[in-house]
Design a protein around this motif. Structure first.
Motif, mmCIF file in Angstrom:
data_model
loop_
_atom_site.group_PDB
_atom_site.id
_atom_site.type_symbol
_atom_site.label_atom_id
_atom_site.label_comp_id
_atom_site.label_asym_id
_atom_site.label_seq_id
_atom_site.Cartn_x
_atom_site.Cartn_y
_atom_site.Cartn_z
ATOM 1 N N PHE A 235 -17.370 16.473 -9.147
ATOM 2 C CA PHE A 235 -17.691 17.068 -7.851
ATOM 3 C C PHE A 235 -17.405 16.063 -6.746
ATOM 4 O O PHE A 235 -17.412 14.859 -6.982
ATOM 5 N N ASN A 236 -17.179 16.557 -5.538
ATOM 6 C CA ASN A 236 -16.916 15.675 -4.406
ATOM 7 C C ASN A 236 -18.150 15.381 -3.571
ATOM 8 O O ASN A 236 -18.236 14.334 -2.940
ATOM 9 N N THR A 237 -19.099 16.326 -3.545
ATOM 10 C CA THR A 237 -20.322 16.133 -2.759
ATOM 11 C C THR A 237 -21.527 16.639 -3.547
ATOM 12 O O THR A 237 -21.387 17.524 -4.403
ATOM 13 N N PRO A 238 -22.712 16.115 -3.253
ATOM 14 C CA PRO A 238 -23.924 16.615 -3.922
ATOM 15 C C PRO A 238 -24.172 18.106 -3.681
ATOM 16 O O PRO A 238 -24.759 18.780 -4.523
ATOM 17 N N ALA A 239 -23.714 18.624 -2.563
ATOM 18 C CA ALA A 239 -23.909 20.052 -2.272
ATOM 19 C C ALA A 239 -23.210 20.936 -3.299
ATOM 20 O O ALA A 239 -23.666 22.051 -3.577
ATOM 21 N N GLU A 240 -22.133 20.446 -3.880
ATOM 22 C CA GLU A 240 -21.379 21.233 -4.853
ATOM 23 C C GLU A 240 -22.131 21.452 -6.162
ATOM 24 O O GLU A 240 -21.874 22.412 -6.872
ATOM 25 N N TYR A 241 -23.055 20.553 -6.484
ATOM 26 C CA TYR A 241 -23.776 20.707 -7.752
ATOM 27 C C TYR A 241 -25.283 20.912 -7.572
ATOM 28 O O TYR A 241 -26.024 20.940 -8.549
#
Length: 75
Positions: free
Chosen positions: A10-16
């Motif tokens: 993932f690129n950002t914590p928001a994605e997971y």
């Protein structure tokens, strides 16, 4: 950590963010590699290869299926 396998990046914590409660509800042993560093310097996730989800190898098939269903929009 040798019993943990890489499942997704993932690129950002928001994605997971939605994934964490699902993993914890199912008691899946997991961790995110590069998570802390990427939260301090957000653009470093791209330079370091992203935030890697690693799960215990016994749960890899379950988590792969879970991610597939989330990407499809089903449960």
């Amino acid at each position: 950590m040798e019993n943990f396998v890489w499942i997704a990046t993932f690129n950002t914590p928001a994605e997971y963010a939605v994934l964490i409660p699902l993993l914890e509800t199912e008691c899946v042993p997991y961790f995110f590699e590069n998570e802390t560093f990427s939260s301090i310097h957000p653009f470093t996730a791209y330079a370091t290869g992203g935030i890697k989800l690693k799960v215990h190898k016994d749960y890899s098939e379950f988590v792969t299926e879970l991610l597939t269903n989330l990407n499809k929009g089903t449960d």
